[in-house]
Design a protein around this motif. Structure first.
Motif, short mmCIF file in Angstrom:
data_model
loop_
_atom_site.label_atom_id
_atom_site.label_comp_id
_atom_site.label_asym_id
_atom_site.label_seq_id
_atom_site.Cartn_x
_atom_site.Cartn_y
_atom_site.Cartn_z
N THR A 120 54.50 7.45 -28.66
CA THR A 120 53.71 7.78 -29.85
C THR A 120 54.57 7.73 -31.10
OG1 THR A 120 52.31 9.19 -28.48
CG2 THR A 120 52.18 9.50 -30.86
N ILE A 121 55.79 8.20 -31.01
CA ILE A 121 56.72 8.13 -32.14
C ILE A 121 57.01 6.68 -32.50
CG2 ILE A 121 59.10 8.60 -32.83
CD1 ILE A 121 58.83 11.28 -31.29
N LEU A 122 57.18 5.83 -31.49
CA LEU A 122 57.41 4.40 -31.75
C LEU A 122 56.21 3.76 -32.45
CD1 LEU A 122 59.23 2.85 -28.67
CD2 LEU A 122 59.97 2.85 -31.03
N ILE A 123 55.01 4.11 -32.01
CA ILE A 123 53.80 3.56 -32.65
C ILE A 123 53.73 4.02 -34.11
CG2 ILE A 123 51.28 3.63 -32.66
CD1 ILE A 123 51.47 3.88 -29.57
N GLY A 124 53.98 5.30 -34.34
CA GLY A 124 53.97 5.82 -35.71
C GLY A 124 55.04 5.20 -36.58
N LEU A 125 56.22 4.99 -36.02
CA LEU A 125 57.31 4.34 -36.75
C LEU A 125 56.94 2.91 -37.11
CD1 LEU A 125 60.25 4.53 -37.77
CD2 LEU A 125 60.93 3.66 -35.52
N PHE A 182 54.46 3.01 -39.95
CA PHE A 182 55.16 3.35 -41.19
C PHE A 182 55.94 2.14 -41.71
CE2 PHE A 182 59.07 4.73 -43.29
CZ PHE A 182 58.52 5.39 -44.38
N MET A 183 56.62 1.44 -40.81
CA MET A 183 57.38 0.25 -41.21
C MET A 183 56.46 -0.82 -41.79
SD MET A 183 59.96 0.14 -37.96
CE MET A 183 60.48 -1.54 -38.16
N LEU A 184 55.25 -0.91 -41.28
CA LEU A 184 54.30 -1.90 -41.75
C LEU A 184 53.80 -1.58 -43.16
CD1 LEU A 184 52.53 -4.38 -40.93
CD2 LEU A 184 50.83 -2.75 -40.18
N MET A 185 53.64 -0.30 -43.47
CA MET A 185 53.02 0.08 -44.73
C MET A 185 54.00 0.28 -45.88
SD MET A 185 50.03 2.63 -43.58
CE MET A 185 48.68 2.04 -42.62
N GLN A 186 55.30 0.33 -45.60
CA GLN A 186 56.25 0.55 -46.69
C GLN A 186 56.52 -0.76 -47.43
OE1 GLN A 186 59.66 -0.52 -46.81
NE2 GLN A 186 59.38 -1.72 -44.98
N PRO A 187 56.66 -0.70 -48.77
CA PRO A 187 56.82 -1.95 -49.53
C PRO A 187 58.26 -2.27 -49.94
CG PRO A 187 56.18 -0.21 -51.00
CD PRO A 187 56.26 0.40 -49.61
N PHE A 188 59.25 -1.52 -49.46
CA PHE A 188 60.59 -1.64 -50.03
C PHE A 188 61.57 -2.47 -49.20
CE2 PHE A 188 58.90 2.50 -51.46
CZ PHE A 188 58.73 2.17 -52.79
N VAL A 189 61.54 -2.33 -47.89
CA VAL A 189 62.56 -2.94 -47.03
C VAL A 189 61.92 -4.07 -46.23
CG1 VAL A 189 64.29 -2.49 -45.27
CG2 VAL A 189 63.68 -0.69 -46.88
N THR A 239 59.37 -6.79 -41.29
CA THR A 239 59.48 -7.90 -40.34
C THR A 239 59.38 -7.42 -38.90
OG1 THR A 239 60.90 -9.07 -41.90
CG2 THR A 239 60.95 -9.82 -39.63
N TYR A 240 60.00 -6.30 -38.57
CA TYR A 240 60.01 -5.80 -37.20
C TYR A 240 58.93 -4.76 -36.91
CZ TYR A 240 64.38 -8.27 -36.78
OH TYR A 240 65.33 -9.25 -36.75
N SER A 241 58.03 -4.54 -37.84
CA SER A 241 57.01 -3.49 -37.65
C SER A 241 56.03 -3.85 -36.54
CB SER A 241 56.26 -3.25 -38.95
OG SER A 241 55.54 -4.41 -39.33
N PHE A 242 55.62 -5.11 -36.45
CA PHE A 242 54.65 -5.49 -35.42
C PHE A 242 55.24 -5.33 -34.03
CE2 PHE A 242 52.82 -8.67 -32.56
CZ PHE A 242 51.52 -8.19 -32.52
N ILE A 243 56.46 -5.79 -33.83
CA ILE A 243 57.08 -5.69 -32.50
C ILE A 243 57.32 -4.23 -32.13
CG2 ILE A 243 59.47 -5.97 -33.24
CD1 ILE A 243 57.96 -7.54 -30.13
N THR A 244 57.65 -3.39 -33.09
CA THR A 244 57.84 -1.98 -32.82
C THR A 244 56.53 -1.32 -32.39
OG1 THR A 244 59.59 -1.92 -34.48
CG2 THR A 244 58.71 0.19 -33.78
N THR A 245 55.46 -1.62 -33.09
CA THR A 245 54.15 -1.09 -32.73
C THR A 245 53.70 -1.62 -31.37
OG1 THR A 245 53.60 -1.05 -35.08
CG2 THR A 245 51.78 -0.79 -33.53
N LEU A 246 53.95 -2.89 -31.11
CA LEU A 246 53.57 -3.48 -29.83
C LEU A 246 54.34 -2.86 -28.67
CD1 LEU A 246 51.92 -5.70 -28.41
CD2 LEU A 246 53.88 -7.20 -28.75
#
Length: 62
Positions: free
Chosen positions: A21-26, A29-36, A41-48
């Protein structure tokens, strides 16, 4: 905290579901942030990975 790590080592469902669940939330979060850009780039694979991990872990014993 030691109960959490003990549960991970004994393949208990609760701690592994929390980690998934923490990985899904991370990932979200990585998908929605506009700075980094690398985080985006790695948000989809982290959620998957978190989602697949949650599906697998849900079959562990309590």
């Amino acid at each position: 905290m030691t109960n959490f790590f003990t549960g991970l080592m004994r393949l208990k469902r609760g701690p592994w579901e929390m980690l998934a669940t923490i990985l899904i939330g991370l990932g979200v979060f990585m998908l929605m942030q506009p700075f980094v850009l690398w985080a985006y780039t790695y948000s989809f694979i982290t959620t998957l990975v978190g989602t697949v991990m949650f599906i697998i872990v849900s079959h562990f014993k309590d």
